[in-house]
Structure formats: structure tokens, C-alpha cells
Design an enzyme around this catalytic site. Structure first.
Site, PDB file in Angstrom:
ATOM      1  N   ARG A  49      -4.727   7.233  17.464  1.00 53.20           N
ATOM      2  CA  ARG A  49      -6.056   7.291  16.852  1.00 53.20           C
ATOM      3  C   ARG A  49      -7.098   6.609  17.729  1.00 53.20           C
ATOM      4  O   ARG A  49      -8.275   6.988  17.711  1.00 53.20           O
ATOM      5  CB  ARG A  49      -6.046   6.683  15.443  1.00 53.20           C
ATOM      6  CG  ARG A  49      -7.337   6.938  14.682  1.00 53.20           C
ATOM      7  CD  ARG A  49      -7.257   6.470  13.238  1.00 53.20           C
ATOM      8  NE  ARG A  49      -6.671   7.451  12.341  1.00 53.20           N
ATOM      9  CZ  ARG A  49      -7.370   8.330  11.620  1.00 53.20           C
ATOM     10  NH1 ARG A  49      -8.697   8.384  11.727  1.00 53.20           N
ATOM     11  NH2 ARG A  49      -6.769   9.164  10.808  1.00 53.20           N
ATOM     12  N   GLN A  76       0.817  -1.207   0.000  1.00 50.20           N
ATOM     13  CA  GLN A  76       0.000   0.000   0.000  1.00 50.20           C
ATOM     14  C   GLN A  76       0.851   1.257   0.000  1.00 50.20           C
ATOM     15  O   GLN A  76       0.322   2.360  -0.079  1.00 50.20           O
ATOM     16  CB  GLN A  76      -0.899   0.012   1.246  1.00 50.20           C
ATOM     17  CG  GLN A  76      -1.925  -1.097   1.284  1.00 50.20           C
ATOM     18  CD  GLN A  76      -2.633  -1.188   2.616  1.00 50.20           C
ATOM     19  OE1 GLN A  76      -2.663  -2.241   3.241  1.00 50.20           O
ATOM     20  NE2 GLN A  76      -3.216  -0.100   3.088  1.00 50.20           N
ATOM     21  N   PHE A 124      -7.417   1.601  12.025  1.00 48.10           N
ATOM     22  CA  PHE A 124      -6.160   2.121  12.555  1.00 48.10           C
ATOM     23  C   PHE A 124      -6.263   2.580  14.009  1.00 48.10           C
ATOM     24  O   PHE A 124      -5.862   3.672  14.373  1.00 48.10           O
ATOM     25  CB  PHE A 124      -5.720   3.301  11.669  1.00 48.10           C
ATOM     26  CG  PHE A 124      -4.239   3.563  11.671  1.00 48.10           C
ATOM     27  CD1 PHE A 124      -3.375   2.756  10.981  1.00 48.10           C
ATOM     28  CD2 PHE A 124      -3.713   4.635  12.369  1.00 48.10           C
ATOM     29  CE1 PHE A 124      -2.010   3.012  10.976  1.00 48.10           C
ATOM     30  CE2 PHE A 124      -2.352   4.901  12.382  1.00 48.10           C
ATOM     31  CZ  PHE A 124      -1.496   4.081  11.667  1.00 48.10           C
ATOM     32  N   ARG A 155      -7.513  -1.673   9.004  1.00 47.72           N
ATOM     33  CA  ARG A 155      -8.681  -0.855   8.697  1.00 47.72           C
ATOM     34  C   ARG A 155      -9.300  -0.216   9.951  1.00 47.72           C
ATOM     35  O   ARG A 155      -9.793  -0.900  10.835  1.00 47.72           O
ATOM     36  CB  ARG A 155      -9.716  -1.735   8.007  1.00 47.72           C
ATOM     37  CG  ARG A 155     -10.804  -1.004   7.272  1.00 47.72           C
ATOM     38  CD  ARG A 155     -11.667  -2.012   6.538  1.00 47.72           C
ATOM     39  NE  ARG A 155     -12.481  -1.387   5.508  1.00 47.72           N
ATOM     40  CZ  ARG A 155     -13.157  -2.088   4.588  1.00 47.72           C
ATOM     41  NH1 ARG A 155     -13.093  -3.406   4.575  1.00 47.72           N
ATOM     42  NH2 ARG A 155     -13.887  -1.460   3.686  1.00 47.72           N
ATOM     43  N   GLU A 201     -12.638   3.194   5.780  1.00 51.25           N
ATOM     44  CA  GLU A 201     -12.606   2.736   7.167  1.00 51.25           C
ATOM     45  C   GLU A 201     -13.887   2.987   7.974  1.00 51.25           C
ATOM     46  O   GLU A 201     -14.274   2.129   8.782  1.00 51.25           O
ATOM     47  CB  GLU A 201     -11.417   3.395   7.889  1.00 51.25           C
ATOM     48  CG  GLU A 201     -10.082   2.920   7.369  1.00 51.25           C
ATOM     49  CD  GLU A 201      -8.925   3.742   7.935  1.00 51.25           C
ATOM     50  OE1 GLU A 201      -8.020   3.145   8.531  1.00 51.25           O
ATOM     51  OE2 GLU A 201      -8.949   4.977   7.772  1.00 51.25           O
ATOM     52  N   GLU A 222       0.775  -1.900   4.536  1.00 51.06           N
ATOM     53  CA  GLU A 222       1.305  -0.540   4.622  1.00 51.06           C
ATOM     54  C   GLU A 222       2.782  -0.551   4.971  1.00 51.06           C
ATOM     55  O   GLU A 222       3.585   0.159   4.367  1.00 51.06           O
ATOM     56  CB  GLU A 222       0.527   0.277   5.654  1.00 51.06           C
ATOM     57  CG  GLU A 222       0.963   1.725   5.697  1.00 51.06           C
ATOM     58  CD  GLU A 222       0.053   2.612   6.536  1.00 51.06           C
ATOM     59  OE1 GLU A 222       0.476   3.724   6.871  1.00 51.06           O
ATOM     60  OE2 GLU A 222      -1.080   2.194   6.848  1.00 51.06           O
TER      61      GLU A 222
END
Length: 779
Positions: free
Chosen positions: A326, A213, A360, A358, A731, A248
Site C-alpha cells: 500500500r 479488530q 496501512f 491507520r 484513514e 488487527e
């Protein structure tokens, strides 16, 4: 006004944008003709790589005998960390805490120690198992409890968010409660596992095909391990067979190993681990343990929240900093906390380093918030939906719009979303019927829950909120599109192609979508944080704007008309009283030496973030949604079924309703798996035992809700200046699945006549449901 005007993307309404176009590769997916890396023709002389993995969770490497590995017929080269030409590190954040190949110490079971390059993949894998390694075992812990008990260090500096006087207001609150919630991790289980193929070039050059990604990070990492500049490394990505965040950073090691071997042996190299190795050696969603204390009044209105979010991060930092950050950003879910103190605790464990997935961290933070609401609802004997609505963020001027990170919540539509879904799903009548059903049934119990979603859109690392695109218009009027986003099945390529087709008012078939490559668009951000369409769509739009402005200026001068009289119409261009087919117009522009190529660029405005202070505006806007789920549980076995789910989700003005609906449906089912069937388990030796489909259970088609109603909020339009006034969709819908866990919890609570919160941890496996039922029998 010309509706294809570039004055504002919201006016782009003709042509392909906002249409339910099919995914550009949909027919290839279903026929098997879509090319993934392992489908590409193999270069002459291709060699295959395999990993040599540790069989200890935490130990010093005393000695390593690889003679039998090297002696295996068909083995060409065996290398260790000492053979890395540059820096033996693949950490994504510059922390240098993640060796490509462990040299002196291993810190999780199945950590790569050496690599084998052989004539075939089978030979390489079998040879890798012949290593003789002597270890000196060290203390290890593989879970949050073990990390806390052993005073584990943190993998990165924690973050604190606070506003008001949480501790003081807690003391003064009419009611208080304290508890904790365990939230499990999740395996990405992409259909295409990790894979990388490297082809050496002349001098220091190397070209890679990687299932990633984040092509620019692969470029950066390969440059470091080979000690060559980034301009010598080209990374190509046409499509991935799924990513979900697992690609990622985790593709770094496979690409780096392939590149090292390719340059050393001057032959093409491919690394493709099997499913067991992929699951054992790559990161997952973070497990969390949330300790919380709540202060609230007799009506159920929250007054104070104090919570700590401890996470199993694994042996290195990877993306654990921003993930746990997050989680705190979404620890408010859709609710206003007058006084709040939130702290993260990113713990080191002797497990594979956990990574992006997904949402995060957002799902874990939001799930904790919904537990807060549930706790309060049972404490004051009210429907949890009533408590949810009571604590929603308010509109501007209400004094209830400030988040724990001091960003004002603007464009808040959660109350409307929930009200509309409550009515369309007939929530109140169904809930009353379920309560009556539970009174009259001893063994089968039902539950229903309606939960909201508010999800912030942007990378919390401000620098990542940028994108580039390269657009060429050829003499025949065909258009070439390249941008920094990657396609993992989510339809990003299709959406950006729609933007371009609409910008020139041509059929989408005229736009050629090409593989993402670092050789065309540099310094790209990962396709993550739900911002792929936002960033790359606007970058492509900017490139098209430049070309169109040149075309308008050319036409105005050549035919002596004002620029306003140059109008792009479907597949043609009107210049004053003349009309030209688009290809004819472009050919004339070419012969007039008009530049028909442009590099577009976009950076998200308004956002800023000060992590140390815990203040700022990390999000450009919020996406909203709500789901209402009904379940049935068997109180004798703990088994359950999802009877019905109704969803109303906000994607702003959808760029492609067909793709967006698919994203909402898929995200919900994946989230449902996280909260119900998917369970990660390590044994007392630190070995992951759920490392294959035989032991790790993702949702099946038969697990989807029997009745599944999904709608987009067609009246919504992003108040911010996004492409086509759309909103992110990757997401946010994942968290809609929280409604399933909450519905299961209600069904369990009925066993005790709803007198206590079941405190159901996730995942709610049948075993965990059964244990919760037994607890409720003792209330």
C-alpha cells in the site's frame, strides 16, 4: 418515487441516515459506564496470565529454569511452547513465522517465551521475572541501516510497480535529482491496551472476549493453537478502547494464551499486559527509508520517478506485505507520473514485528511523494502548491489518469478540493505575509503549506472485501442488529444502525446494537482499510431489503393492493388507504408467519488485483481531502507551534456528519503526532526505550492547532454504488497532517532564503528541526 426505495441506496434520505446522530456510546464514554472487557463481572475462579519475556534481541535459548517461577505462591501453571496442544504459531498470513511462545531462539527483545497463570495479575507478573534463562547471543540489527548493512533477508516477497520507461526517461529529463527520506514509525497508544478473557466450555468449546479488530482471525488462530475446529470457538467484541490497526493481528497471542490455559485448567483466564509490556511486545507502524530519483522539466512537471521503499518490518512477516504494497500504491499521492518504477523492500529486523496502523503504509508512501514535490519546488524556485497543482491527475481524456498500478483515476475531485481550500484559507495572502514576516524576524520563522490527499478505498487482498449482517425484527417492532464490523470508538455501530433505522423508517432508538460475535456472523473481515461502514452498512442494508420485500408481499396480498401502494413512512406503514403503527404492522406480519429475520451479505464489486504483475483495480474508489497548516518555529531551540489548520475533506454524502467531523479532527491530530512528537528509539542492545508515556510523547490537547477549521465537502457524492453514496473516513484524513511537516519545512527553508530543500525527516522533533536549521545556515 418513494424516497425510502430499495432500488438504490442513494435514495435512502429520510430518517436517521445522513443525520448528525450522536455516537451510541458517547454518554457512556464520558460517564465511565461503557463496559470494556476489564469492566465485565469476573467469573468465579478467574485466573490471571502474564508473559515471560526475553531480554535479548537475537539469541539461541541454551537453557531455561522456571522452577522459581512455578514455586511462587499463588502460581497455578507455567507453560511454554511445548505445551501448545496444536500449532505453536499465531501468524496472520499462514507463513508460520511467528511462534506464540519462542522455543529455541528469540528474535527480538521482549519476545514471549513462557506464560504464567496465577491467582492474581500481580502474582503472575512478579513470578514471570524469576525465570533463569541462558542464551547464546547472535548478531542483531534493529533498524533499516543495520538490515541493509548485514544483507538482511526480506520477510516477504517484495512488490514492483512500473509503467513506461522510468530509467530511460530519467536520462532524458532536463533536470534530475536524487536523495532519500527517513520516515519514522508510530506506537498505536490505544487507551485500552490488549486484553483477552477465555471461558472454557464443554467438550472442545471455548468462548473469548477479546479486544480485537478481527474476531474471525482470533477464532481461526485459537482453533489452530488448540487443534480444534472454528465452530468450537466463539469470539465476542462489544467495543474497544481504540485500535488504529494495532488490534488487527496483535491480539492473537493474548487470546491464544488465554484459551490454552482455560482449556488446560478448566477455569476462566484473563490476560492483560501493562502499558510497558504492551508497547514492548506488540507491533507498530513501519519505519521507512525512501531512496528516490526524480526527472522533471524546468516548469516542475514530473517526467520520471524511480524509488525504493525499504521498511523495518520486524522479525516476522505479519502484515508487512500488504503494508509495503500500500505504500507503493500511494507513492503517487495525487500526482501523475508519466514514467515510474517503484519497488518495496520489506526488511527483517530483530525488533517486534510491525503491523497495521491507520493508513496501512499509505501515509509513508504519500509522505514520500510530497517530498518529491517539495524537492522539485525548491529546485525550480516555485511555491510547492504550484508544483502540486501542475502535477495533479487529470480528468478522463487528459492522458493523465493512469496510476503506477494501471488503475484509471475516476471521479477525481482533488483540483476542486484544493482550489476551494486555497480560497477559504486565504492561502496566497497568508503565504505572502509569512514570507515578509520571515524577512524581518531573525529567530522566529513561520511556514505554511497546503497538501492534498487521494486515498484508495478497499482491502488490497480482494477476498477481504466482503461482509455479513444479521437482522431480526421482533413482534413488538424492535430491531436487533449484528454485523461483522467492530466498534473501536469510530462510530461504526451508530452508522450501521442509522442505515437500518432508515431502511425501515423507524427511530434509531428502536434498533438494538449488539456485540460483534463470530457465533452470529461468520468469516468476517477485519474492521480495517477504512471499509467498515462501506461493507457492513451494505450488508445490513441487504438484510433489511429481504425483510422489507417479504413485508411488502405480505401486505399486498393481505389487503389486496399493488406492492407499490405499500409505503414505509416514519414509524408507520401505509397500505393503500390504511395506516398502521410499525409495531402493529409487524405483529400482524408475525401472525401471518412472515419470516422477520435475514442474513445480509455484501461484496465489493469491480475490484481485482494481480500482485505479481503489478496491475489491476485494487480500489473501488478514492477519497480526497486537503489541509492548509501554518506553523511558527524557534530557530534557537527547534520548538514549534501549530498556529492554524484549515481542512476540507471529502466523505461523499456523509452518513453522519458529526461522527465524520470527529474522525477527520482525530485523524489529523494523530497524524500530526506521527510527524512531530512521536519517536520510537531502540538502543544498541535492541531494547525499545520509548515504551511508556514517560518516554513516548503523543500529542496533547495543547498541541492542537490554535485555530482549527474543519469542513466536509458537502457537495460531494460518491459516484460508486456505496451505502448512501458515502465515502470512507477512517484513514484518509490521517494524511492531512502532512501539511504540518511541509509547513515546518518551509519555515526552516526561510533560514537559507528558500534556496534549498531542507530535507526534513520525520518525525520532526525539536532536535531534528534544530539540526535542519543549522544545515540551512550553511547553504
Amino acid at each position: 418515487m418513494d424516497k425510502s426505495s430499495f432500488a438504490d441506496p442513494k435514495f435512502i434520505i429520510n430518517g436517521a441516515m445522513h443525520d448528525a446522530q450522536r455516537h451510541d456510546s458517547a454518554h457512556k464514554h464520558v460517564t465511565g459506564s461503557a463496559d470494556y472487557i476489564d469492566d465485565l463481572p469476573e467469573p468465579v475462579g478467574l485466573l490471571h496470565g502474564a508473559l515471560g519475556l526475553s531480554d535479548r534481541a537475537h539469541a539461541e535459548i541454551v537453557s531455561m529454569d522456571l522452577s522459581e517461577v512455578k514455586a511462587t505462591p499463588g502460581v497455578v501453571w507455567v507453560f511454554t511452547g511445548k505445551d501448545v496442544p496444536g500449532i505453536n504459531d499465531v501468524s496472520s498470513n499462514g507463513s508460520h513465522d511467528e511462534p506464540l511462545l519462542a522455543e529455541k531462539k528469540v528474535e527480538f527483545h521482549n519476545q514471549p517465551i513462557f506464560a504464567v497463570i496465577a491467582e492474581t495479575r500481580e502474582i503472575a507478573r512478579r513470578a514471570a521475572r524469576k525465570a533463569r534463562i541462558e542464551y547464546r547471543d547472535l548478531p542483531h540489527w534493529s533498524d533499516i541501516d543495520g538490515a541493509l548493512a548485514n544483507g538482511s533477508p526480506l520477510v516477504i516477497t517484495p512488490m514492483t510497480l512500473q509503467r513506461g520507461e522510468a530509467k530511460a526517461q530519467m536520462e532524458n529529463a532536463p533536470r534530475r535529482l536524487k536523495s532519500q527520506m527517513r520516515i519514522g514509525g508510530q506506537e498505536h497508544f490505544y487507551l485500552e491496551g490488549h486484553i483477552a478473557m477465555a471461558i472454557p466450555g464443554e467438550d472442545d468449546e471455548v468462548t473469548l472476549w477479546s479486544s480485537t479488530q478481527h474476531p474471525s482471525e482470533i477464532q481461526h488462530i485459537v482453533g489452530h493453537v488448540l487443534d480444534i475446529p472454528s465452530n468450537a470457538v466463539t469470539v465476542n467484541v462489544r467495543r474497544m478502547g481504540g485500535g488504529f490497526g494495532g488490534k488487527e493481528t496483535q491480539g492473537n497471542q493474548f487470546a491464544a494464551l488465554a484459551a490454552i490455559a482455560a482449556k488446560k485448567l478448566k477455569r476462566a483466564i484473563k490476560f492483560r499486559p501493562d502499558r510497558d509490556e504492551d508497547m514492548a511486545a506488540t507491533g507498530k507502524r513501519h519505519d521507512f527509508l525512501v531512496d528516490y530519483e526524480l526527472g522533471f522539466d524546468d516548469d516542475g512537471r514530473i517526467q520520471a520517478v524511480d524509488a525504493t521503499y525499504a521498511a523495518r518490518c520486524g522479525f516476522s512477516s505479519d502484515l508487512s506485505g500488504p503494508v509495503t504494497d500500500r505504500a507503493l500504491f500511494h507513492a503517487d499521492s495525487s500526482y501523475f507520473y508519466p514514467h515510474v518504477h517503484l519497488a518495496s523492500k520489506p526488511l527483517k529486523t530483530h525488533t517486534v514485528s510491525n503491523t497495521a496502523f491507520r493508513g496501512f503504509g499509505g501515509p509513508q508512501g504519500m509522505l514520500g511523494a510530497e517530498r518529491f514535490i517539495e524537492e522539485i519546488a525548491y529546485a525550480v524556485d516555485k511555491d510547492p502548491l504550484e508544483i502540486r497543482k501542475l502535477n495533479f491527475y487529470g480528468q478522463p481524456g487528459s492522458g493523465r489518469t493512469l496510476t503506477p498500478y494501471h488503475q484509471e483515476v475516476e471521479g477525481n475531485i482533488i483540483a476542486r478540493i484544493v482550489d476551494e481550500l486555497e480560497e477559504s484559507a486565504d492561502y496566497q495572502a497568508r503565504r505572502n505575509a509569512i514570507v515578509e514576516f520571515n524577512r524581518n524576524n531573525r529567530y522566529i520563522r513561520k511556514g505554511i503549506a497546503l497538501t492534498p490527499v487521494k486515498f484508495g478505498i478497499s482491502f488490497t487482498m480482494t477476498a477481504f472485501n466482503q461482509a455479513g449482517a444479521l437482522v431480526h425484527v421482533y413482534q413488538d417492532g424492535s430491531i436487533h442488529l449484528n454485523h461483522g464490523g467492530t466498534e473501536m470508538g469510530q462510530g461504526l455501530y451508530t452508522k450501521v444502525a442509522q442505515v437500518l433505522a432508515d431502511s425501515f423508517q423507524v427511530d434509531i432508538e428502536r434498533v438494538k446494537i449488539t456485540a460483534t460475535t463470530t457465533g452470529k456472523v461468520p468469516n468476517t473481515s477485519a474492521t480495517a482499510a477504512s471499509s467498515g461502514s462501506d461493507l457492513n452498512g451494505m450488508a445490513a442494508y441487504d438484510a433489511a431489503r429481504q425483510i422489507r420485500e417479504r413485508l411488502v408481499a405480505f401486505a399486498a396480498e393481505k389487503w389486496g393492493v399493488p406492492p407499490t401502494d405499500v409505503v414505509f413512512l416514519p414509524n408507520r406503514v401505509r397500505v393503500g388507504d390504511k395506516e398502521f403503527a410499525f409495531p402493529d404492522f409487524i405483529k400482524q406480519a408475525y401472525f401471518a408467519r412472515v419470516q422477520l429475520s435475514a442474513a445480509g451479505f455484501y461484496k465489493t464489486p469491480k475490484i481485482h488485483w494481480d500482485r505479481a504483475a503489478g496491475r489491476g483495480t485494487p480500489f473501488y474508489y478514492y477519497s480526497y481531502g486537503a489541509a492548509c497548516s501554518e506553523v511558527s518555529i524557534d530557530t534557537l531551540t527547534g520548538e514549534y507551534m501549530i498556529e492554524r489548520t484549515d481542512i476540507l475533506h471529502d466523505v461523499g454524502r456523509s452518513l453522519n456528519p458529526a461522527i465524520d467531523l470527529g474522525q477527520v479532527e482525530g485523524a489529523f491530530v494523530q497524524g500530526m503526532g506521527w510527524l512531530t512528537t512521536e519517536e520510537l528509539w531502540w538502543d544498541d542492545k535492541g531494547r525499545l526505550r520509548t515504551h511508556a508515556p514517560s518516554t513516548y510523547k503523543i500529542p496533547l490537547a495543547s498541541d492542537r492547532p490554535k485555530i482549527f477549521n474543519v469542513q466536509l465537502a458537502e457537495w460531494s457524492e460518491n459516484a460508486e454504488h456505496t451505502i448512501g453514496r458515502s465515502k470512507a473516513v477512517g484513514e484518509p484524513p490521517f494524511m492531512l497532517a502532512i501539511s504540518v511537516l511541509e509547513a515546518i519545512s518551509m519555515a526552516i527553508a526561510s533560514v537559507a532564503n528558500y534556496k534549498a530543500c531542507p530535507r526534513l525527516d520525520a518525525p520532526a522533533t525539536p532536535e531534528r528541526v534544530l539540526m535542519a536549521v543549522e544545515r540551512m545556515k550553511k547553504v
